[in-house]
Design an enzyme around this catalytic site. Sequence first.
Site, PDB file in Angstrom:
ATOM      1  CB  CYS A  66      -0.902   0.009   1.237  1.00  0.00           C
ATOM      2  SG  CYS A  66      -1.984   1.472   1.318  1.00  0.00           S
ATOM      3  CD  GLU A 113      -0.414  -1.855  -5.707  1.00  0.00           C
ATOM      4  OE1 GLU A 113       0.522  -1.233  -6.290  1.00  0.00           O
ATOM      5  OE2 GLU A 113      -0.448  -2.047  -4.483  1.00  0.00           O
TER       6      GLU A 113
END
Length: 272
Positions: free
Chosen positions: A2, A115
């Site tokens: 993350c 992402e």
Amino acid sequence: MCGRYASSRRPEDLAATFEIEKYEAPEEEFAPDFNVAPTKEVYAVLDRPLKDADDPRPVRQLRTLKWGLVPSWSKTPEGAARMINARAETVHEKPSYRRAFTSRRCLLPADGYYEWVTAPDERQLEVEGKKKRPRKQPYFVTPADGSVFAMAGLYEFWRDKTLPDEHPLAWWVTCTVITTEAETAPLAVAPEEGPRALADIHPRMPLMLTPDRWDAWLDPARTDVEELRTLLEPPPHGLMRAYPVSTAVSNVRNNGPELLKELDGPEEGTLF
């Protein structure tokens, strides 16, 4: 992993969602942040006794922490930007995280996380030096039902010994996001063109804790390592959706609700 996420919910809404008992609004309210990057100040939910209070019981608080953990024993805060993630599989044994894991756990509320896709074939070409780094397509991953994405986190206190006690920057309170293996099961809602599971986007994902685990995760009285490790189980499959968003999110200077706009398909020239 993350490395970027979105957090646009108002503090008062977070206070209601997480049953916050103590929240002092900062002098300047944080504006919604659609491109949260490492070293930024972020909202965190934690259970901790109030400072200078006679009552020693933990109080559910909404606080602001700096993203990028600095261990209490660190001589300098350098390297915090590299400690934005802790792996669920080893967090209990790594020197930088193990003490926080047993006593300083938090939740980091988000709308979802970004992402960037790296397709296996493309990545192998990069490794072999046969192709320059491709232009990657960012995806936004978020709960399919629109609920808050509560990421498991740890926080730590670090004392800057170069400053006097009364200095406002004498103490740093920093945090990290715990990650786990990405789901291989089908997404609840998948784009028409592109990845069908989170693992198709990236092999790692932030560990999302569902509401039934919040109290146990935040409880500082829980210190047994093996018991705590059971809380690191990934959430049930089928809770998430993912969709392509503009490559503008790749630049940390860009910040606005348009970054969350769903595209009809990957942008031209990107992967997938």
